[in-house]
Design a protein around this motif. Sequence first.
Motif, short mmCIF file in Angstrom:
data_model
loop_
_atom_site.label_atom_id
_atom_site.label_comp_id
_atom_site.label_asym_id
_atom_site.label_seq_id
_atom_site.Cartn_x
_atom_site.Cartn_y
_atom_site.Cartn_z
N LYS A 240 -14.16 -2.34 9.82
CA LYS A 240 -14.81 -3.08 10.91
C LYS A 240 -14.32 -4.53 10.92
N GLU A 241 -14.21 -5.14 9.72
CA GLU A 241 -13.70 -6.52 9.63
C GLU A 241 -12.28 -6.62 10.16
N LEU A 242 -11.51 -5.54 10.01
CA LEU A 242 -10.12 -5.53 10.47
C LEU A 242 -9.98 -5.07 11.91
N GLY A 243 -11.10 -4.70 12.53
CA GLY A 243 -11.08 -4.39 13.95
C GLY A 243 -10.85 -2.93 14.32
N PHE A 244 -11.10 -2.01 13.38
CA PHE A 244 -11.01 -0.61 13.77
C PHE A 244 -12.19 0.16 13.20
N ASP A 245 -12.39 1.36 13.74
CA ASP A 245 -13.53 2.19 13.37
C ASP A 245 -13.20 3.02 12.14
N GLY A 246 -13.67 2.61 10.98
CA GLY A 246 -13.41 3.32 9.75
C GLY A 246 -14.22 4.59 9.60
N THR A 247 -15.12 4.84 10.56
CA THR A 247 -15.89 6.09 10.51
C THR A 247 -15.26 7.15 11.41
N SER A 248 -14.14 6.82 12.07
CA SER A 248 -13.51 7.80 12.95
C SER A 248 -12.91 8.94 12.13
N ALA A 249 -12.63 10.03 12.81
CA ALA A 249 -12.18 11.25 12.15
C ALA A 249 -10.99 11.01 11.22
N TYR A 250 -11.20 11.33 9.98
CA TYR A 250 -10.17 11.31 8.93
C TYR A 250 -9.63 9.93 8.57
N ALA A 251 -10.24 8.86 9.04
CA ALA A 251 -9.76 7.51 8.70
C ALA A 251 -9.88 7.26 7.20
N SER A 252 -11.07 7.46 6.66
CA SER A 252 -11.26 7.18 5.23
C SER A 252 -10.53 8.20 4.36
N GLU A 253 -10.45 9.45 4.79
CA GLU A 253 -9.74 10.46 4.02
C GLU A 253 -8.24 10.15 3.96
N SER A 254 -7.70 9.64 5.06
CA SER A 254 -6.28 9.26 5.07
C SER A 254 -6.03 8.09 4.13
N TYR A 255 -6.93 7.12 4.15
CA TYR A 255 -6.82 5.98 3.24
C TYR A 255 -6.88 6.46 1.79
N ASP A 256 -7.84 7.32 1.50
CA ASP A 256 -7.98 7.82 0.13
C ASP A 256 -6.73 8.56 -0.33
N ALA A 257 -6.18 9.39 0.54
CA ALA A 257 -4.98 10.14 0.18
C ALA A 257 -3.82 9.19 -0.14
N ALA A 258 -3.63 8.20 0.72
CA ALA A 258 -2.55 7.23 0.48
C ALA A 258 -2.80 6.44 -0.80
N ALA A 259 -4.05 6.06 -1.03
CA ALA A 259 -4.40 5.31 -2.24
C ALA A 259 -4.11 6.12 -3.49
N LYS B 148 -0.64 -0.75 -14.57
CA LYS B 148 0.56 -1.39 -15.12
C LYS B 148 0.31 -1.88 -16.55
N ALA B 149 -0.93 -2.29 -16.81
CA ALA B 149 -1.30 -2.79 -18.15
C ALA B 149 -1.65 -1.64 -19.10
N GLY B 150 -1.53 -0.40 -18.64
CA GLY B 150 -1.80 0.74 -19.50
C GLY B 150 -3.24 1.20 -19.52
N LYS B 151 -4.06 0.69 -18.61
CA LYS B 151 -5.48 1.06 -18.54
C LYS B 151 -5.68 2.24 -17.60
N ASP B 152 -6.77 2.96 -17.80
CA ASP B 152 -7.13 4.08 -16.93
C ASP B 152 -7.96 3.59 -15.76
N VAL B 153 -7.80 4.26 -14.61
CA VAL B 153 -8.62 3.97 -13.44
C VAL B 153 -9.26 5.26 -12.96
N ASP B 154 -10.35 5.10 -12.24
CA ASP B 154 -11.11 6.21 -11.67
C ASP B 154 -11.35 5.88 -10.20
N TYR B 155 -10.39 6.26 -9.34
CA TYR B 155 -10.53 5.95 -7.90
C TYR B 155 -11.62 6.83 -7.31
N GLN B 156 -12.61 6.19 -6.71
CA GLN B 156 -13.73 6.95 -6.15
C GLN B 156 -13.77 6.94 -4.63
N GLY B 157 -12.95 6.14 -3.99
CA GLY B 157 -12.80 6.15 -2.55
C GLY B 157 -13.95 6.51 -1.69
#
Length: 106
Positions: A33-52, A97-106
């Motif tokens: 919303k801050e960037l000017g698009f609808d993040g609740t539209s179909a597959y917007a967040s799922e596409s972001y998560d996949a790319a992430a 990069k520093a060798g730490k683990d991450v848990d992406y929850q998107g």
Amino acid sequence: SLPKNVGSDLDGSYGQIAGSDSKGAEIFAAQAKELGFDGTSAYASESYDAAALIMLAMQAANSTDPAEYGSKIMDVANAPGEVINPGDLGKALDLIKAGKDVDYQG
């Protein structure tokens, strides 16, 4: 439109669309919303998560070769590791990069 083209054959049909009410989805929708698009539209967040996830897996494998980073996707998408939400990707890249683990929850 689909109903117009198919007509009464659709009567009684049901459909669904992907979506989530997770914290990550809320964060993504607010950032979109801050960037000017609808993040609740179909597959917007799922596409972001996949790319992430692909990006984080590439960093974890230190490779852009799918044969190398494919096995890392589940590693960066699950515990253990520091919880990462949408908007924290730069931080996640630094942690990996520093060798730490991450848990992406998107």
